[in-house]
Design an enzyme around this catalytic site. Sequence first.
Site, PDB file in Angstrom:
ATOM      1  N   HIS A  67       8.708 -10.991   5.989  1.00  0.00           N
ATOM      2  CA  HIS A  67       7.954  -9.911   4.434  1.00  0.00           C
ATOM      3  C   HIS A  67       8.769  -9.085   5.131  1.00  0.00           C
ATOM      4  CE1 HIS A  67       5.006  -7.995   1.554  1.00  0.00           C
ATOM      5  NE2 HIS A  67       5.479  -9.570   1.037  1.00  0.00           N
ATOM      6  N   HIS A 126       4.185  -2.935  -7.050  1.00  0.00           N
ATOM      7  CA  HIS A 126       3.580  -3.943  -6.101  1.00  0.00           C
ATOM      8  C   HIS A 126       4.486  -2.936  -5.049  1.00  0.00           C
ATOM      9  CE1 HIS A 126       6.953  -5.956  -3.790  1.00  0.00           C
ATOM     10  NE2 HIS A 126       5.860  -7.243  -4.317  1.00  0.00           N
ATOM     11  N   LYS A 141       3.225  -0.339  -2.309  1.00  0.00           N
ATOM     12  CA  LYS A 141       2.313  -0.274  -0.908  1.00  0.00           C
ATOM     13  C   LYS A 141       2.268   1.523  -0.263  1.00  0.00           C
ATOM     14  CE  LYS A 141       4.873  -4.457  -1.420  1.00  0.00           C
ATOM     15  NZ  LYS A 141       3.766  -5.295  -1.528  1.00  0.00           N
ATOM     16  N   ASP A 154      -5.136  13.385   2.621  1.00  0.00           N
ATOM     17  CA  ASP A 154      -4.854  14.821   2.396  1.00  0.00           C
ATOM     18  C   ASP A 154      -4.194  15.171   1.442  1.00  0.00           C
ATOM     19  OD1 ASP A 154      -7.483  14.361   2.790  1.00  0.00           O
ATOM     20  OD2 ASP A 154      -7.687  15.222   4.959  1.00  0.00           O
TER      21      ASP A 154
END
Length: 490
Positions: free
Chosen positions: A225, A408, A410, A415
């Site tokens: 992946h 899509h 990620k 902070d």
Amino acid sequence: MINYLFTITTWLIIISYWFIIIIVTCRILSKRRAISSSAAWLLVIYIIPFIGICTWFLLEEPYLGTRKLKLIKSVWSKKNKHFNNLKSHNYIFENNNSEVARSLFKLCKYRQGISGIKFNKLKLLKNTKDVIKNLVRDIYLAKNTIEIVFYIWKPGGLADNVAIALIQSAKRGIKCRLMLDSAGSLEFFRSKWVDMMQQSGIQIVEALKINLLHFFFRRMDLRQHRKFILIDNYITYIGSMNLVDPYLFKKSLGIGQWIDLMTRIEGPISTTMGAIYSCDWEVETGQQISPKRVKNNLIIPTYPIKECTSIVQVIASGPGFTEDMIHQALLTAIYSAQQKLTMTTPYLVPSDDLLRAICTAAQRGVEVILIIPKSHDSLLVKWASRVFFSELLESGVKIYQFKKGLLHSKSVLVDKQLSLIGTVNLDMRSLWLNFEITLVIDDKNFGKSLAIIHNEYISHSSLLDPKLWKIRSYWKKIIEKLFYFLSPLL
């Protein structure tokens, strides 16, 4: 006589049935898995025994194969020589991290054996057209090598621009390597591009190849992946984008274009990416392509030092790599948050520990924002994600549902200083199963850029109202409860 044989046969079937049930139960309980995951498997096996047991053996018991797992560990351990060589250039390392990033960078250092690396120039790319445009330019300017790994390469549209650039670069003598996941890039491997590329000299590898024999000995849902491009061991593109045209990819689903996030990097962190790529390549082909010994001219940046404010780590996760590393990294980042935590993920099926960490952050006064897509390409994930909404909302987490396509990307921002960007979804498959890669970045300027993108996502999203969520229809609640038991299996 017939009755006697029938009775014996019946008892043998019953005894065999319970013997298998007991063996599988013991096997499930003996594995170091989350209680929720074990309970879910036991529930499936006892309610629908035949289907449950078959599913267990197909999805859980055959993992990667002992032989290949040992090979990965062996090859990855050999890369320590490369890291030791890199350590001789001690001026590129930085141990003085910001307060919010300190714990995570210490975790990476002691578990992976290498400190954070500075002198990297990073640029966020939020538009696929811009990514392809920059990537094609860098491919044409490559001087030595181009190494690519993707989960999905779907021919057509913008993706063909990259294919053409690769072929032309290979013809002028650039060493080009292309590694694609067998399942994710099935359409590519059946296309004309394979022959065209190989004829031009491009080496192509079908990672985790699917065939009938592997079906019985290895998980079919264990996938390569990772998504990154490495050029001349100095320029890297990494993020959530598959090599597809977002306007064409899964267009029939009617959910709009896919929204991704990539980072372009120049600098010495790319040598670490080269070690990861060479490990994956050697495991798949048996061919050693270890990065060459690092020289000063590959380390000293060609751009002003004042532009290099980022301290970067890379986390490679998957079978054979540092165990539980990405899960620990996410937990550490979440618990480090003091003011604001923003997370984007297309698939939200967190582990119990991650769910607890996110909720606890909100309960101790941190502003926690989750941005997820409103429309999904997976019905299972859609319902499984909804299972966690109530607990998150009750803890004070703000859930935004992105409406302008399938979000899509990620990413995690803590902070406005500590960023995580890569290929990891907040689901069991990414955390425990697939081969993934994540950038960890300690840089306030980079954090500001990521925060701007997050705010753009929010502007195209609707905030989930806790009051309206509580009064949703009864049948939806029933479906969610059913998926609650299955969520650890996804």
